[in-house]
Scaffold this motif. Structure first.
Motif, mmCIF file in Angstrom:
data_model
loop_
_atom_site.group_PDB
_atom_site.id
_atom_site.type_symbol
_atom_site.label_atom_id
_atom_site.label_comp_id
_atom_site.label_asym_id
_atom_site.label_seq_id
_atom_site.Cartn_x
_atom_site.Cartn_y
_atom_site.Cartn_z
ATOM 1 N N LEU A 203 8.228 12.220 -6.496
ATOM 2 C CA LEU A 203 7.517 12.520 -5.255
ATOM 3 C C LEU A 203 6.215 11.740 -5.149
ATOM 4 O O LEU A 203 5.776 11.388 -4.060
ATOM 5 N N ARG A 204 5.593 11.477 -6.285
ATOM 6 C CA ARG A 204 4.364 10.693 -6.270
ATOM 7 C C ARG A 204 4.636 9.195 -6.389
ATOM 8 O O ARG A 204 4.120 8.395 -5.605
ATOM 9 N N ASP A 205 5.458 8.810 -7.364
ATOM 10 C CA ASP A 205 5.585 7.396 -7.710
ATOM 11 C C ASP A 205 6.428 6.584 -6.742
ATOM 12 O O ASP A 205 6.158 5.404 -6.525
ATOM 13 N N VAL A 206 7.476 7.195 -6.154
ATOM 14 C CA VAL A 206 8.333 6.433 -5.237
ATOM 15 C C VAL A 206 7.597 6.064 -3.950
ATOM 16 O O VAL A 206 7.597 4.897 -3.551
ATOM 17 N N PRO A 207 6.934 7.022 -3.255
ATOM 18 C CA PRO A 207 6.145 6.617 -2.076
ATOM 19 C C PRO A 207 5.028 5.644 -2.438
ATOM 20 O O PRO A 207 4.736 4.723 -1.674
ATOM 21 N N PHE A 208 4.405 5.863 -3.611
ATOM 22 C CA PHE A 208 3.340 4.951 -4.049
ATOM 23 C C PHE A 208 3.874 3.529 -4.171
ATOM 24 O O PHE A 208 3.275 2.580 -3.663
ATOM 25 N N SER A 209 5.009 3.378 -4.852
ATOM 26 C CA SER A 209 5.578 2.043 -5.068
ATOM 27 C C SER A 209 6.004 1.390 -3.762
ATOM 28 O O SER A 209 5.783 0.194 -3.558
ATOM 29 N N ALA A 210 6.631 2.172 -2.883
ATOM 30 C CA ALA A 210 7.080 1.625 -1.605
ATOM 31 C C ALA A 210 5.896 1.109 -0.794
ATOM 32 O O ALA A 210 5.919 -0.019 -0.276
ATOM 33 N N MET A 211 4.847 1.931 -0.668
ATOM 34 C CA MET A 211 3.662 1.517 0.088
ATOM 35 C C MET A 211 2.920 0.377 -0.599
ATOM 36 O O MET A 211 2.426 -0.551 0.065
ATOM 37 N N TYR A 212 2.851 0.446 -1.928
ATOM 38 C CA TYR A 212 2.112 -0.576 -2.671
ATOM 39 C C TYR A 212 2.705 -1.962 -2.454
ATOM 40 O O TYR A 212 2.001 -2.903 -2.100
ATOM 41 N N TRP A 213 4.017 -2.084 -2.675
ATOM 42 C CA TRP A 213 4.637 -3.405 -2.572
ATOM 43 C C TRP A 213 4.648 -3.926 -1.135
ATOM 44 O O TRP A 213 4.440 -5.121 -0.904
ATOM 45 N N TYR A 214 4.880 -3.038 -0.172
ATOM 46 C CA TYR A 214 4.878 -3.471 1.228
ATOM 47 C C TYR A 214 3.495 -3.993 1.619
ATOM 48 O O TYR A 214 3.373 -5.084 2.189
ATOM 49 N N ASN A 215 2.448 -3.228 1.306
ATOM 50 C CA ASN A 215 1.087 -3.644 1.650
ATOM 51 C C ASN A 215 0.646 -4.858 0.846
ATOM 52 O O ASN A 215 -0.094 -5.713 1.350
ATOM 53 N N TYR A 216 1.100 -4.936 -0.404
ATOM 54 C CA TYR A 216 0.729 -6.078 -1.240
ATOM 55 C C TYR A 216 1.287 -7.385 -0.672
ATOM 56 O O TYR A 216 0.569 -8.383 -0.550
ATOM 57 N N GLU A 217 2.571 -7.374 -0.335
ATOM 58 C CA GLU A 217 3.184 -8.589 0.208
ATOM 59 C C GLU A 217 2.558 -8.971 1.537
ATOM 60 O O GLU A 217 2.340 -10.162 1.822
ATOM 61 N N LYS A 218 2.240 -7.970 2.377
ATOM 62 C CA LYS A 218 1.598 -8.234 3.669
ATOM 63 C C LYS A 218 0.205 -8.817 3.470
ATOM 64 O O LYS A 218 -0.170 -9.802 4.125
ATOM 65 N N ALA A 219 -0.582 -8.202 2.581
ATOM 66 C CA ALA A 219 -1.945 -8.669 2.340
ATOM 67 C C ALA A 219 -1.951 -10.067 1.733
ATOM 68 O O ALA A 219 -2.764 -10.924 2.117
ATOM 69 N N SER A 246 -5.177 0.869 -3.742
ATOM 70 C CA SER A 246 -6.096 1.885 -3.228
ATOM 71 C C SER A 246 -5.462 2.678 -2.091
ATOM 72 O O SER A 246 -5.547 3.914 -2.053
ATOM 73 N N ILE A 247 -4.814 1.975 -1.164
ATOM 74 C CA ILE A 247 -4.160 2.644 -0.027
ATOM 75 C C ILE A 247 -3.066 3.586 -0.510
ATOM 76 O O ILE A 247 -2.977 4.741 -0.081
ATOM 77 N N ALA A 248 -2.231 3.103 -1.415
ATOM 78 C CA ALA A 248 -1.126 3.919 -1.918
ATOM 79 C C ALA A 248 -1.622 5.125 -2.712
ATOM 80 O O ALA A 248 -1.056 6.218 -2.621
ATOM 81 N N SER A 249 -2.687 4.945 -3.495
ATOM 82 C CA SER A 249 -3.196 6.062 -4.304
ATOM 83 C C SER A 249 -3.803 7.152 -3.437
ATOM 84 O O SER A 249 -3.649 8.345 -3.739
ATOM 85 N N ILE A 250 -4.471 6.775 -2.358
ATOM 86 C CA ILE A 250 -5.054 7.767 -1.448
ATOM 87 C C ILE A 250 -3.947 8.547 -0.743
ATOM 88 O O ILE A 250 -4.004 9.770 -0.619
#
Length: 347
Positions: A203-219, A246-250
């Motif tokens: 519940l924590r790590d899957v949304p974190f990873s999804a948001m992290y990689w999407y935002n990372y590639e975009k940035a 930072s975005i994913a952790s928040i």
């Protein structure tokens, strides 16, 4: 034909991806571990840890449940003087206990977190490349999907090892007794006991990873475009990793609070050889937190998590990308060296 040959030279092998991610995991562990050692020591002096109590130790890569035992010499919770703040703790630990004390807990990281990170990052790259080919016009969503799937796989693989390691620590057993621990747990509670706690982890790590990689590639793509360069530099990957982390952790902080509370409860029950209670479910833990501290309780530890996650993500991804760039350059130069060697032999 030429383009196909060029693409094959520009790519790197899964083994090279593993080496690059392993380097990133080692550096992240070395840099972030002292921060968490100091944080736990500061927390322990505010709320002294009694025998049998548990706390979660996280070095930026992975969480570890530690069981407090009186008289134990583990430096992260053995009381040694009073600290007035982070800098004071850093100086006093160095002065009184030596530099090694700042890396207490590094061995379990190297045993578990580094292999898990290697699996996770390598799986992400392989899945992302495959999803980009399959998704066509919607290829920009490939990092999100690949990040989620890669995290599910790595978390599922490592979950039994984490539970077994907690049992070994709490019951003061050696690694030679690992098979006995597994047989005992499976015999009394079934195979699913090895994956206890996986739900809140996902519940924590899957949304974190999804948001992290999407935002990372975009940035990363935006910064490359802004600087008018085709390949990202070390600073671009570092900044992209810090911002996306930072975005994913928040966004996933409530799930992190619930997971931490549940991990501690499970660890203490295992230390006392008790079966988990029904009230330890993710939903019940969340209700209990809200009842005790209100909705704000689900966002406890906002700043410490942000301070730790942002540099950890930045160091990990920038080192990983640097390693991949190194191997990519090596692969590009190899055909040239082979051609020069063949020409020399023919002469």
């Amino acid at each position: 034909m030429a383009s196909q040959s060029s693409s094959s030279r520009d790519s790197i092998t899964p083994v090279q991806q593993m080496v690059a991610s392993c380097s990133g995991a080692l550096l992240t562990s070395l840099f972030v571990t002292p921060l968490d050692v100091i944080k736990i020591r500061l927390q322990a002096q505010k709320i002294p840890l009694t025998k049998g109590k548990c706390f979660v130790y996280c070095n930026g890569l992975m969480d570890h449940i530690c069981v407090c035992e009186n008289g134990n010499s583990r430096a992260w919770y053995k009381p040694r003087g009073h600290f007035s703040g982070t800098l004071d703790a850093f100086i006093k630990i160095l002065r009184m206990e030596g530099i090694k004390a700042l890396w207490s807990g590094l061995p379990p990281t190297l045993v578990m977190a580094v292999p898990a990170t290697v699996i996770y990052f390598t799986a992400y790259d392989q899945l992302c490349a495959a999803f980009r080919l399959q998704m066509g016009e919607r290829a920009e969503m490939a990092p999100l999907l690949a990040g989620a799937v890669a995290r599910v796989g790595s978390a599922t693989l490592i979950s039994p090892l984490e539970l077994i390691r907690t049992k070994l620590q709490s019951q003061r057993q050696s690694y030679r007794e690992l098979s006995a621990v597994i047989r005992s747990a499976v015999h009394t509670e079934g195979w699913l006991t090895l994956w206890r706690g996986l739900g809140p982890t996902l519940l924590r790590d899957v949304p974190f990873s999804a948001m992290y990689w999407y935002n990372y590639e975009k940035a990363k793509a935006w910064l490359c475009q802004y600087n008018k360069i085709s390949e990202p530099t070390f600073s671009i990957t570092f900044i992209s990793g810090a911002v996306s982390g930072s975005i994913a952790s928040i966004a996933t902080l409530p799930f992190d609070v619930v997971k931490t509370r549940r991990q501690v409860e499970l660890g203490e029950l295992q230390a006392k050889n008790l079966s988990p209670r029904a009230s330890s479910s993710t939903y019940n833990v969340m209700k209990r937190i809200v009842a005790e501290s209100g909705v704000r309780g689900l966002f406890a530890g906002f700043m410490p998590r942000l301070i730790k996650v942002a540099p950890a993500c930045a160091i990990m991804i920038s080192t990983y990308e640097f390693g991949k760039a190194f191997f990519r350059k090596q692969n590009q130069e190899r055909p040239v060296l082979t051609l020069q060697t063949n020409n020399t032999r023919s002469l």
